[in-house]
Design a protein around this motif. Structure first.
Motif, PDB file in Angstrom:
ATOM      1  N   ARG A  92     -33.880 -30.057 -29.220  1.00  0.00           N
ATOM      2  CA  ARG A  92     -33.731 -31.394 -28.646  1.00  0.00           C
ATOM      3  C   ARG A  92     -32.786 -31.311 -27.450  1.00  0.00           C
ATOM      4  O   ARG A  92     -31.833 -30.530 -27.437  1.00  0.00           O
ATOM      5  CB  ARG A  92     -33.200 -32.374 -29.694  1.00  0.00           C
ATOM      6  N   VAL A  93     -33.078 -32.098 -26.453  1.00  0.00           N
ATOM      7  CA  VAL A  93     -32.298 -32.073 -25.213  1.00  0.00           C
ATOM      8  C   VAL A  93     -31.029 -32.905 -25.375  1.00  0.00           C
ATOM      9  O   VAL A  93     -31.056 -34.005 -25.939  1.00  0.00           O
ATOM     10  CB  VAL A  93     -33.145 -32.629 -24.042  1.00  0.00           C
ATOM     11  N   GLU A  94     -29.925 -32.363 -24.897  1.00  0.00           N
ATOM     12  CA  GLU A  94     -28.678 -33.118 -24.896  1.00  0.00           C
ATOM     13  C   GLU A  94     -28.727 -34.149 -23.778  1.00  0.00           C
ATOM     14  O   GLU A  94     -29.066 -33.833 -22.632  1.00  0.00           O
ATOM     15  CB  GLU A  94     -27.477 -32.187 -24.690  1.00  0.00           C
ATOM     16  N   ALA A  95     -28.379 -35.371 -24.092  1.00  0.00           N
ATOM     17  CA  ALA A  95     -28.391 -36.444 -23.105  1.00  0.00           C
ATOM     18  C   ALA A  95     -27.470 -36.123 -21.936  1.00  0.00           C
ATOM     19  O   ALA A  95     -26.378 -35.585 -22.112  1.00  0.00           O
ATOM     20  CB  ALA A  95     -27.959 -37.757 -23.769  1.00  0.00           C
ATOM     21  N   GLY A  96     -27.952 -36.408 -20.736  1.00  0.00           N
ATOM     22  CA  GLY A  96     -27.141 -36.214 -19.536  1.00  0.00           C
ATOM     23  C   GLY A  96     -27.061 -34.792 -19.039  1.00  0.00           C
ATOM     24  O   GLY A  96     -26.299 -34.500 -18.116  1.00  0.00           O
ATOM     25  N   SER A  97     -27.847 -33.872 -19.635  1.00  0.00           N
ATOM     26  CA  SER A  97     -27.763 -32.459 -19.242  1.00  0.00           C
ATOM     27  C   SER A  97     -28.837 -32.053 -18.240  1.00  0.00           C
ATOM     28  O   SER A  97     -28.888 -30.892 -17.830  1.00  0.00           O
ATOM     29  CB  SER A  97     -27.880 -31.564 -20.479  1.00  0.00           C
ATOM     30  N   GLY A  98     -29.710 -32.976 -17.888  1.00  0.00           N
ATOM     31  CA  GLY A  98     -30.791 -32.624 -16.969  1.00  0.00           C
ATOM     32  C   GLY A  98     -31.801 -31.684 -17.585  1.00  0.00           C
ATOM     33  O   GLY A  98     -32.542 -31.022 -16.876  1.00  0.00           O
ATOM     34  N   GLY A  99     -31.812 -31.610 -18.906  1.00  0.00           N
ATOM     35  CA  GLY A  99     -32.733 -30.709 -19.597  1.00  0.00           C
ATOM     36  C   GLY A  99     -32.227 -29.289 -19.710  1.00  0.00           C
ATOM     37  O   GLY A  99     -32.914 -28.424 -20.245  1.00  0.00           O
ATOM     38  N   ALA A 100     -31.014 -29.026 -19.231  1.00  0.00           N
ATOM     39  CA  ALA A 100     -30.484 -27.658 -19.219  1.00  0.00           C
ATOM     40  C   ALA A 100     -29.696 -27.293 -20.467  1.00  0.00           C
ATOM     41  O   ALA A 100     -29.415 -26.124 -20.700  1.00  0.00           O
ATOM     42  CB  ALA A 100     -29.602 -27.453 -17.988  1.00  0.00           C
ATOM     43  N   ARG A 101     -29.337 -28.295 -21.268  1.00  0.00           N
ATOM     44  CA  ARG A 101     -28.601 -28.024 -22.500  1.00  0.00           C
ATOM     45  C   ARG A 101     -29.400 -28.593 -23.669  1.00  0.00           C
ATOM     46  O   ARG A 101     -29.711 -29.787 -23.702  1.00  0.00           O
ATOM     47  CB  ARG A 101     -27.206 -28.656 -22.465  1.00  0.00           C
ATOM     48  N   LEU A 102     -29.713 -27.715 -24.615  1.00  0.00           N
ATOM     49  CA  LEU A 102     -30.463 -28.136 -25.784  1.00  0.00           C
ATOM     50  C   LEU A 102     -29.724 -27.729 -27.046  1.00  0.00           C
ATOM     51  O   LEU A 102     -28.852 -26.864 -27.021  1.00  0.00           O
ATOM     52  CB  LEU A 102     -31.868 -27.511 -25.781  1.00  0.00           C
ATOM     53  N   LYS A 103     -30.128 -28.366 -28.137  1.00  0.00           N
ATOM     54  CA  LYS A 103     -29.688 -27.975 -29.468  1.00  0.00           C
ATOM     55  C   LYS A 103     -30.926 -27.503 -30.214  1.00  0.00           C
ATOM     56  O   LYS A 103     -31.953 -28.183 -30.215  1.00  0.00           O
ATOM     57  CB  LYS A 103     -29.054 -29.157 -30.204  1.00  0.00           C
ATOM     58  N   VAL A 104     -30.833 -26.338 -30.853  1.00  0.00           N
ATOM     59  CA  VAL A 104     -31.980 -25.751 -31.531  1.00  0.00           C
ATOM     60  C   VAL A 104     -31.683 -25.628 -33.023  1.00  0.00           C
ATOM     61  O   VAL A 104     -30.570 -25.262 -33.421  1.00  0.00           O
ATOM     62  CB  VAL A 104     -32.307 -24.359 -30.943  1.00  0.00           C
ATOM     63  N   ARG A 105     -32.692 -25.946 -33.845  1.00  0.00           N
ATOM     64  CA  ARG A 105     -32.546 -25.856 -35.296  1.00  0.00           C
ATOM     65  C   ARG A 105     -33.725 -25.098 -35.896  1.00  0.00           C
ATOM     66  O   ARG A 105     -34.873 -25.401 -35.617  1.00  0.00           O
ATOM     67  CB  ARG A 105     -32.490 -27.255 -35.919  1.00  0.00           C
ATOM     68  N   PHE A 106     -33.426 -24.100 -36.734  1.00  0.00           N
ATOM     69  CA  PHE A 106     -34.450 -23.382 -37.484  1.00  0.00           C
ATOM     70  C   PHE A 106     -34.330 -23.646 -38.977  1.00  0.00           C
ATOM     71  O   PHE A 106     -35.151 -23.184 -39.756  1.00  0.00           O
ATOM     72  CB  PHE A 106     -34.372 -21.880 -37.194  1.00  0.00           C
ATOM     73  N   ALA A 107     -33.312 -24.397 -39.371  1.00  0.00           N
ATOM     74  CA  ALA A 107     -33.148 -24.780 -40.776  1.00  0.00           C
ATOM     75  C   ALA A 107     -34.186 -25.848 -41.121  1.00  0.00           C
ATOM     76  O   ALA A 107     -34.740 -26.499 -40.238  1.00  0.00           O
ATOM     77  CB  ALA A 107     -31.732 -25.308 -41.009  1.00  0.00           C
ATOM     78  N   PRO A 108     -34.471 -26.054 -42.414  1.00  0.00           N
ATOM     79  CA  PRO A 108     -35.430 -27.089 -42.823  1.00  0.00           C
ATOM     80  C   PRO A 108     -35.052 -28.468 -42.291  1.00  0.00           C
ATOM     81  O   PRO A 108     -33.866 -28.777 -42.102  1.00  0.00           O
ATOM     82  CB  PRO A 108     -35.351 -27.050 -44.355  1.00  0.00           C
ATOM     83  N   GLY A 109     -36.079 -29.291 -42.053  1.00  0.00           N
ATOM     84  CA  GLY A 109     -35.864 -30.597 -41.460  1.00  0.00           C
ATOM     85  C   GLY A 109     -34.926 -31.497 -42.242  1.00  0.00           C
ATOM     86  O   GLY A 109     -34.181 -32.288 -41.656  1.00  0.00           O
ATOM     87  N   PHE A 110     -34.929 -31.385 -43.586  1.00  0.00           N
ATOM     88  CA  PHE A 110     -34.076 -32.273 -44.383  1.00  0.00           C
ATOM     89  C   PHE A 110     -32.588 -31.984 -44.188  1.00  0.00           C
ATOM     90  O   PHE A 110     -31.735 -32.773 -44.614  1.00  0.00           O
ATOM     91  CB  PHE A 110     -34.452 -32.204 -45.876  1.00  0.00           C
ATOM     92  N   LEU A 111     -32.288 -30.855 -43.520  1.00  0.00           N
ATOM     93  CA  LEU A 111     -30.890 -30.523 -43.224  1.00  0.00           C
ATOM     94  C   LEU A 111     -30.487 -30.908 -41.803  1.00  0.00           C
ATOM     95  O   LEU A 111     -29.375 -30.630 -41.376  1.00  0.00           O
ATOM     96  CB  LEU A 111     -30.651 -29.023 -43.426  1.00  0.00           C
ATOM     97  N   SER A 112     -31.392 -31.553 -41.081  1.00  0.00           N
ATOM     98  CA  SER A 112     -31.150 -31.805 -39.657  1.00  0.00           C
ATOM     99  C   SER A 112     -29.962 -32.735 -39.401  1.00  0.00           C
ATOM    100  O   SER A 112     -29.442 -32.781 -38.287  1.00  0.00           O
ATOM    101  CB  SER A 112     -32.402 -32.384 -38.997  1.00  0.00           C
ATOM    102  N   PHE A 113     -29.531 -33.484 -40.419  1.00  0.00           N
ATOM    103  CA  PHE A 113     -28.384 -34.380 -40.239  1.00  0.00           C
ATOM    104  C   PHE A 113     -27.064 -33.612 -40.204  1.00  0.00           C
ATOM    105  O   PHE A 113     -26.026 -34.154 -39.810  1.00  0.00           O
ATOM    106  CB  PHE A 113     -28.345 -35.427 -41.356  1.00  0.00           C
TER     107      PHE A 113
END
Length: 197
Positions: free
Chosen positions: A93-114
Motif C-alpha cells: 500500500r502506498v504511503e500518503a503524500g509520498s508520490g508513490g515512492a514509499r510503500l508498506k508491504v505485507r506478506f503475513a496473512p490478511g487477518f494480521l494486517s492491523f
C-alpha cells in the motif's frame, strides 16, 4: 604520499555510509512514481542478504499487479538450490503524500494486517525514467535490492547505481549478485524459436 591518498580515499568510501546512518540521515526517495508503469515483472540483479530470502539460490523475480488505486498485489518468486520454485504473495500500500515512492508491504496473512509490525518499508530510491531499473531499500538501510526489467543489467548502469547507492549512505560491498540462469535460458529459447511456443 600516493599510497596514503589511496588509503584515505578507500577509508572515506568505506566509512561514509556508516557516518550518514549514524547521523540519522534517511535515504531520499524519488519524487514521483507512476505505479501503472511500475507494474509487471522485475528481475532481481542484486540484494543485501536477508533471512526471508535465505533459501533463494537464483531466478528471483517480483511481480506487481494493481488491486485498486494505491494498493498492489505482490508475488515474489525464486528457485531454491534443489530447483524448486518458491513463491510468496503479499500486498503493498502506498504511503500518503509520498508520490508513490514509499510503500508498506505485507506478506503475513490478511487477518494480521492491523498489526503495524507485519508491514515492512519499501522505498523506491532510484528509478530509471523508462522504468527499466529500480533501486529499492529501507530507511534504516538494513535492506536493499537492485531490480531490472531484464535478467541482466548493463555493467555501466550497475556501476552507476553502485555510486548512487553509496551516495545514499548504503554499503555497496554488502550486495550479493543474483543468478538469473533460468530466466536467461528461457529468453534464449524464445529467441531460438522466433518467439513461438
Amino acid at each position: 604520499m600516493i599510497w596514503k591518498a589511496v588509503l584515505l580515499t578507500l577509508a572515506c568510501g568505506f566509512f561514509m555510509p556508516s557516518v550518514m546512518a549514524a547521523r540519522g540521515e534517511r535515504p531520499r526517495t524519488v519524487a514521483q512514481v507512476d505505479l501503472s508503469r511500475y507494474l509487471a515483472k522485475w528481475y532481481e540483479i542484486a540484494r543485501y542478504p536477508n533471512r526471508f530470502q535465505s533459501s533463494c539460490a537464483g531466478d528471483v523475480t517480483a511481480t506487481y499487479e494493481m488491486e485498486k488505486p494505491g494498493r498492489l498485489r505482490v508475488v515474489n518468486s525464486c528457485r531454491s538450490s534443489s530447483g524448486e520454485l518458491k513463491e510468496a504473495e503479499g500486498v503493498a500500500r502506498v504511503e500518503a503524500g509520498s508520490g508513490g515512492a514509499r510503500l508498506k508491504v505485507r506478506f503475513a496473512p490478511g487477518f494480521l494486517s492491523f498489526l503495524p509490525f507485519v508491514w515492512g518499508d519499501y522505498w523506491i530510491l532510484e528509478l530509471d525514467s523508462d522504468y527499466q531499473w529500480v533501486v529499492v531499500g529501507t530507511p534504516d538501510r538494513k535492506y536493499l535490492w537492485i531490480l531490472s526489467r531484464q535478467p541482466q543489467l548493463d555493467p555501466a548502469v550497475y556501476d552507476m547505481l553502485i555510486d548512487r547507492i553509496r551516495a545514499q549512505g548504503f554499503a555497496p560491498g554488502r550486495l550479493v549478485r543474483t543468478s538469473q540462469n533460468g530466466a536467461l535460458q528461457k529468453a534464449s529459447e524464445v529467441t531460438m524459436h522466433g518467439g513461438r511456443g
